[in-house]
Design a protein around this motif. Structure first.
Motif, PDB file in Angstrom:
ATOM      1  N   GLN A   3      -1.855  11.279   5.808  1.00  0.00           N
ATOM      2  CA  GLN A   3      -2.367  11.092   7.156  1.00  0.00           C
ATOM      3  C   GLN A   3      -1.532  10.059   7.878  1.00  0.00           C
ATOM      4  O   GLN A   3      -1.127   9.059   7.291  1.00  0.00           O
ATOM      5  CB  GLN A   3      -3.816  10.592   7.119  1.00  0.00           C
ATOM      6  N   ALA A   4      -1.269  10.284   9.142  1.00  0.00           N
ATOM      7  CA  ALA A   4      -0.565   9.299   9.958  1.00  0.00           C
ATOM      8  C   ALA A   4      -1.576   8.242  10.402  1.00  0.00           C
ATOM      9  O   ALA A   4      -2.679   8.575  10.827  1.00  0.00           O
ATOM     10  CB  ALA A   4       0.059   9.972  11.170  1.00  0.00           C
ATOM     11  N   LEU A   5      -1.216   6.984  10.264  1.00  0.00           N
ATOM     12  CA  LEU A   5      -2.097   5.901  10.686  1.00  0.00           C
ATOM     13  C   LEU A   5      -1.897   5.648  12.163  1.00  0.00           C
ATOM     14  O   LEU A   5      -0.768   5.544  12.635  1.00  0.00           O
ATOM     15  CB  LEU A   5      -1.789   4.620   9.896  1.00  0.00           C
ATOM     16  N   PRO A  24       1.125   1.183   4.302  1.00  0.00           N
ATOM     17  CA  PRO A  24      -0.088   1.490   3.544  1.00  0.00           C
ATOM     18  C   PRO A  24      -1.180   0.463   3.810  1.00  0.00           C
ATOM     19  O   PRO A  24      -0.901  -0.719   3.970  1.00  0.00           O
ATOM     20  CB  PRO A  24       0.368   1.446   2.085  1.00  0.00           C
ATOM     21  N   MET A  25      -2.392   0.956   3.876  1.00  0.00           N
ATOM     22  CA  MET A  25      -3.515   0.065   4.116  1.00  0.00           C
ATOM     23  C   MET A  25      -3.793  -0.749   2.862  1.00  0.00           C
ATOM     24  O   MET A  25      -3.542  -0.291   1.749  1.00  0.00           O
ATOM     25  CB  MET A  25      -4.757   0.863   4.516  1.00  0.00           C
ATOM     26  N   GLY A  26      -4.327  -1.936   3.068  1.00  0.00           N
ATOM     27  CA  GLY A  26      -4.705  -2.777   1.948  1.00  0.00           C
ATOM     28  C   GLY A  26      -6.131  -2.485   1.522  1.00  0.00           C
ATOM     29  O   GLY A  26      -6.689  -1.422   1.802  1.00  0.00           O
ATOM     30  N   ARG A  27      -6.730  -3.462   0.881  1.00  0.00           N
ATOM     31  CA  ARG A  27      -8.090  -3.322   0.373  1.00  0.00           C
ATOM     32  C   ARG A  27      -9.008  -4.247   1.171  1.00  0.00           C
ATOM     33  O   ARG A  27      -8.652  -5.369   1.474  1.00  0.00           O
ATOM     34  CB  ARG A  27      -8.096  -3.728  -1.106  1.00  0.00           C
ATOM     35  N   ALA A  45      -0.417  -6.066   1.582  1.00  0.00           N
ATOM     36  CA  ALA A  45       0.976  -6.482   1.439  1.00  0.00           C
ATOM     37  C   ALA A  45       1.568  -6.904   2.784  1.00  0.00           C
ATOM     38  O   ALA A  45       2.580  -7.585   2.826  1.00  0.00           O
ATOM     39  CB  ALA A  45       1.792  -5.340   0.842  1.00  0.00           C
ATOM     40  N   ALA A  46       0.941  -6.501   3.882  1.00  0.00           N
ATOM     41  CA  ALA A  46       1.443  -6.826   5.216  1.00  0.00           C
ATOM     42  C   ALA A  46       0.270  -7.234   6.102  1.00  0.00           C
ATOM     43  O   ALA A  46      -0.887  -6.961   5.795  1.00  0.00           O
ATOM     44  CB  ALA A  46       2.155  -5.617   5.812  1.00  0.00           C
ATOM     45  N   VAL A  83      -5.592 -10.202  10.343  1.00  0.00           N
ATOM     46  CA  VAL A  83      -5.558 -10.790   9.001  1.00  0.00           C
ATOM     47  C   VAL A  83      -4.111 -10.764   8.509  1.00  0.00           C
ATOM     48  O   VAL A  83      -3.482  -9.705   8.505  1.00  0.00           O
ATOM     49  CB  VAL A  83      -6.470  -9.998   8.030  1.00  0.00           C
ATOM     50  N   PRO A  84      -3.575 -11.922   8.096  1.00  0.00           N
ATOM     51  CA  PRO A  84      -2.203 -11.934   7.578  1.00  0.00           C
ATOM     52  C   PRO A  84      -2.115 -11.265   6.207  1.00  0.00           C
ATOM     53  O   PRO A  84      -3.131 -10.969   5.585  1.00  0.00           O
ATOM     54  CB  PRO A  84      -1.871 -13.432   7.493  1.00  0.00           C
ATOM     55  N   ALA A  85      -0.897 -11.057   5.760  1.00  0.00           N
ATOM     56  CA  ALA A  85      -0.674 -10.470   4.430  1.00  0.00           C
ATOM     57  C   ALA A  85      -1.247 -11.383   3.358  1.00  0.00           C
ATOM     58  O   ALA A  85      -1.389 -12.584   3.552  1.00  0.00           O
ATOM     59  CB  ALA A  85       0.818 -10.261   4.213  1.00  0.00           C
ATOM     60  N   GLY A  86      -1.615 -10.796   2.237  1.00  0.00           N
ATOM     61  CA  GLY A  86      -2.141 -11.561   1.113  1.00  0.00           C
ATOM     62  C   GLY A  86      -3.629 -11.335   0.921  1.00  0.00           C
ATOM     63  O   GLY A  86      -4.203 -10.390   1.450  1.00  0.00           O
TER      64      GLY A  86
END
Length: 128
Positions: A3-5, A24-27, A45-46, A83-86
């Motif tokens: 799917q395109a985000l 890719p989406m995070g959690r 990751a981003a 929200v920043p990466a991490g």
């Protein structure tokens, strides 16, 4: 096929240097949910925009790892937070200032009643 985000439509300005990517989406894990407080653990990751499918309404405030973060209107109706990466803990709280206005109106009303009693008492003494 994948799917395109789509990039969400955001009302308001994102923090300086914040550039969410379409990777890719995070959690995002819901830790606590109450009518006036929501806590979410995120990992990505981003940098990204955490969007809750809850209605945006003035009075919501947010923190990311205890630091104040602006609550944005995302996709015209929902609440979002940059929200920043991490790994991060995002907390949204509803803080209504309506009670402050109610208290101010009550205090002004009480002061007016007191003033009327004082003026009325002085007028009676002068009239004798």
């Amino acid at each position: 096929g994948g799917q395109a985000l789509q990039r969400p439509v955001v009302e308001g300005s994102l923090p300086d240097g914040f550039e969410p990517t379409a990777g890719p989406m995070g959690r995002a894990e819901l830790v606590a949910y109450a009518p006036e407080r929501v806590e979410i653990q995120t990992e990505s990751a981003a940098a990204g925009l955490l969007v809750l499918a809850d209605a945006y309404y003035p009075g919501w405030v947010a923190t990311v790892d205890g630091e104040e973060a602006p609550v944005l209107t995302a996709n015209y109706l929902f609440r979002g937070v940059a929200v920043p990466a991490g790994e991060h803990t995002v907390v949204m709280r509803y803080r209504s200032d309506g009670w402050k206005r109610g208290l101010l109106v009550s205090l002004l009303g009480f002061a007016l009643i007191l003033l009327l009693f004082v003026v009325s008492g002085q007028t009676r003494r002068m009239g004798r």
